[in-house]
Design an enzyme around this catalytic site. Structure first.
Site, PDB file in Angstrom:
ATOM      1  N   ILE A  12       0.817  -1.211   0.000  1.00  0.00           N
ATOM      2  CA  ILE A  12       0.000   0.000   0.000  1.00  0.00           C
ATOM      3  C   ILE A  12       0.856   1.269   0.000  1.00  0.00           C
ATOM      4  O   ILE A  12       0.345   2.372   0.181  1.00  0.00           O
ATOM      5  CB  ILE A  12      -0.993   0.019   1.172  1.00  0.00           C
ATOM      6  CG1 ILE A  12      -0.269  -0.007   2.525  1.00  0.00           C
ATOM      7  CG2 ILE A  12      -1.973  -1.146   1.060  1.00  0.00           C
ATOM      8  CD1 ILE A  12      -1.206   0.170   3.718  1.00  0.00           C
ATOM      9  N   GLY A  14       3.920   1.965   1.857  1.00  0.00           N
ATOM     10  CA  GLY A  14       4.600   2.412   3.071  1.00  0.00           C
ATOM     11  C   GLY A  14       5.994   2.951   2.799  1.00  0.00           C
ATOM     12  O   GLY A  14       6.405   3.968   3.374  1.00  0.00           O
ATOM     13  N   ASP A  33       3.991  -4.817  -7.460  1.00  0.00           N
ATOM     14  CA  ASP A  33       3.369  -5.749  -6.518  1.00  0.00           C
ATOM     15  C   ASP A  33       2.355  -6.593  -7.275  1.00  0.00           C
ATOM     16  O   ASP A  33       1.735  -6.121  -8.236  1.00  0.00           O
ATOM     17  CB  ASP A  33       2.675  -5.010  -5.366  1.00  0.00           C
ATOM     18  CG  ASP A  33       2.512  -5.886  -4.128  1.00  0.00           C
ATOM     19  OD1 ASP A  33       3.126  -5.580  -3.091  1.00  0.00           O
ATOM     20  OD2 ASP A  33       1.777  -6.895  -4.201  1.00  0.00           O
ATOM     21  N   SER A  75      10.204  -4.848   0.692  1.00  0.00           N
ATOM     22  CA  SER A  75       9.754  -5.585   1.875  1.00  0.00           C
ATOM     23  C   SER A  75       9.211  -6.932   1.399  1.00  0.00           C
ATOM     24  O   SER A  75       8.001  -7.103   1.230  1.00  0.00           O
ATOM     25  CB  SER A  75       8.675  -4.791   2.615  1.00  0.00           C
ATOM     26  OG  SER A  75       8.237  -5.495   3.753  1.00  0.00           O
ATOM     27  N   CYS A  78       7.069 -12.028   4.367  1.00  0.00           N
ATOM     28  CA  CYS A  78       7.673 -12.414   5.643  1.00  0.00           C
ATOM     29  C   CYS A  78       7.242 -13.801   6.118  1.00  0.00           C
ATOM     30  O   CYS A  78       7.867 -14.375   7.016  1.00  0.00           O
ATOM     31  CB  CYS A  78       7.332 -11.385   6.714  1.00  0.00           C
ATOM     32  SG  CYS A  78       5.561 -11.298   7.117  1.00  0.00           S
ATOM     33  N   ASN A 316       0.309  -6.306   6.671  1.00  0.00           N
ATOM     34  CA  ASN A 316       1.438  -6.639   5.803  1.00  0.00           C
ATOM     35  C   ASN A 316       2.314  -5.426   5.491  1.00  0.00           C
ATOM     36  O   ASN A 316       3.283  -5.546   4.732  1.00  0.00           O
ATOM     37  CB  ASN A 316       0.933  -7.232   4.479  1.00  0.00           C
ATOM     38  CG  ASN A 316       0.457  -8.662   4.637  1.00  0.00           C
ATOM     39  OD1 ASN A 316       0.978  -9.411   5.463  1.00  0.00           O
ATOM     40  ND2 ASN A 316      -0.532  -9.058   3.861  1.00  0.00           N
TER      41      ASN A 316
END
Length: 333
Positions: A12, A14, A33, A75, A78, A316
């Protein structure tokens, strides 16, 4: 100096927010993404940024060079490094795209700066070792961190792994350490109280339903003067324990009295639930969670984004404040 940035696993946005917050000169040239819902939110907030809905493994080194990129912010997923993800590490197919970036890094001689974020646990993974080995091979100097927003004056716990890296050909005033850094030398002050981010007249749909109040003994309750909150995960509102804090307008003393009254009944019983109802416990709204994750006031979700989608996307995402401070260190001259 102005920088051209590639935002991978952009979610989104970040990282985009963190770049803007840092005050550094540069532009997000492209964001990538595969999550279409996240991309709708990203496009809503950054309509002028080139946004690609595609698998990162479809990006060629030539693509990245053609965009004249000098910085990568990312990122990666995870889940391969978490308990719920079964710690599958490099055996988890969700690492494939990041392993691909590691593989092609030696072809990306245009990249001078990298910032990568992941969950705590990544630091002891095989994928981390592959990443660090590749950075060394490609003549990067790097620093690893384990940092929590609460150390940056933010009343939220979200301990995460970060790695910053830049080419050795660039002079870096920052004094790196071989060990993982867990605290930055700058004093950011104590966390502010939640009253600065709490919304008024919140819709009753945010109130905890009876079936959640039955598990009142495992809830983490915050109030207006609290200077802390638990990490919000994508399972927030779905599970009662370990997914994020809940809020009450009642005083800490009132919370204590209600718990004392509730505990006279069997946990989960009707009487227990009735006692817990006195607190009018509610979930934090998406806007409040955005604030706790240091997103700017102007940030918003499209009206067609469901509440469940908002919480999953936030779970996330990244803490903007922490990353903006690390960016300042990474680009220090």
């Amino acid at each position: 100096m102005s920088h051209n940035i590639l935002e991978l696993y952009s979610g989104i946005g970040g990282m985009h927010c963190a770049w803007n917050e840092s005050g550094l000169q540069g532009k997000i040239v492209a964001a990538v993404d595969i999550n279409t819902v996240a991309n709708e939110v990203y496009r809503h907030n950054f309509p002028d940024t080139k946004l690609l809905t595609k698998n990162i493994q479809k990006l060629s080194p030539q693509d990245i060079k053609r965009w004249k990129i000098d910085t990568i912010l990312m990122s990666p997923p995870c889940q391969p490094f978490t308990r719920n993800g079964k710690y599958l590490d490099d055996n988890d197919p969700r690492t494939n795209s990041f392993l691909y970036i590691i593989e092609i890094l030696d072809q990306l001689d245009n990249i001078d700066y990298i910032l990568m974020e992941n969950v705590k646990g990544f630091e002891s993974s095989t994928v981390r070792n592959l990443f660090i080995d590749k950075l060394k091979e490609c003549n990067f100097i790097y620093q690893e961190f384990l940092l929590c927003p609460s150390s940056f004056g933010v009343p939220n716990s979200r301990l995460r792994y970060y790695c910053t890296a830049r080419r050795k050909t660039l002079t870096w005033p920052f004094k790196r350490k071989d060990e993982i850094i867990t605290q930055l030398p700058k004093d950011y002050g104590l966390p502010f109280s939640l009253q600065t981010i709490i919304e008024d007249d919140v819709h009753e749909k945010y109130l905890l339903p009876d079936k959640k109040l039955k598990h009142g003994n495992v809830l983490d309750i915050c109030h207006r003067t609290s200077k802390r909150s638990c990490c919000f995960t994508k399972a927030y509102t779905h599970y009662s324990e370990g997914t994020g804090s809940v809020y009450t307008d009642k005083s800490p003393e009132m919370v204590q009295k209600c718990y004392e009254k509730a505990n006279l009944s069997e946990v989960g019983s009707d009487d227990y639930v009735e006692s817990m109802k006195e607190l009018k416990l509610r979930y934090f709204t998406p806007k409040e969670v955005l604030m706790l994750m240091s997103f700017p006031q102007s940030y918003s979700f499209p009206t067609n984004t469901s509440l469940k989608q908002c919480y999953r996307l936030l779970g996330n995402s990244v803490n903007v404040k922490v990353i903006s401070e690390l960016l300042k260190i990474l680009f220090e001259e």
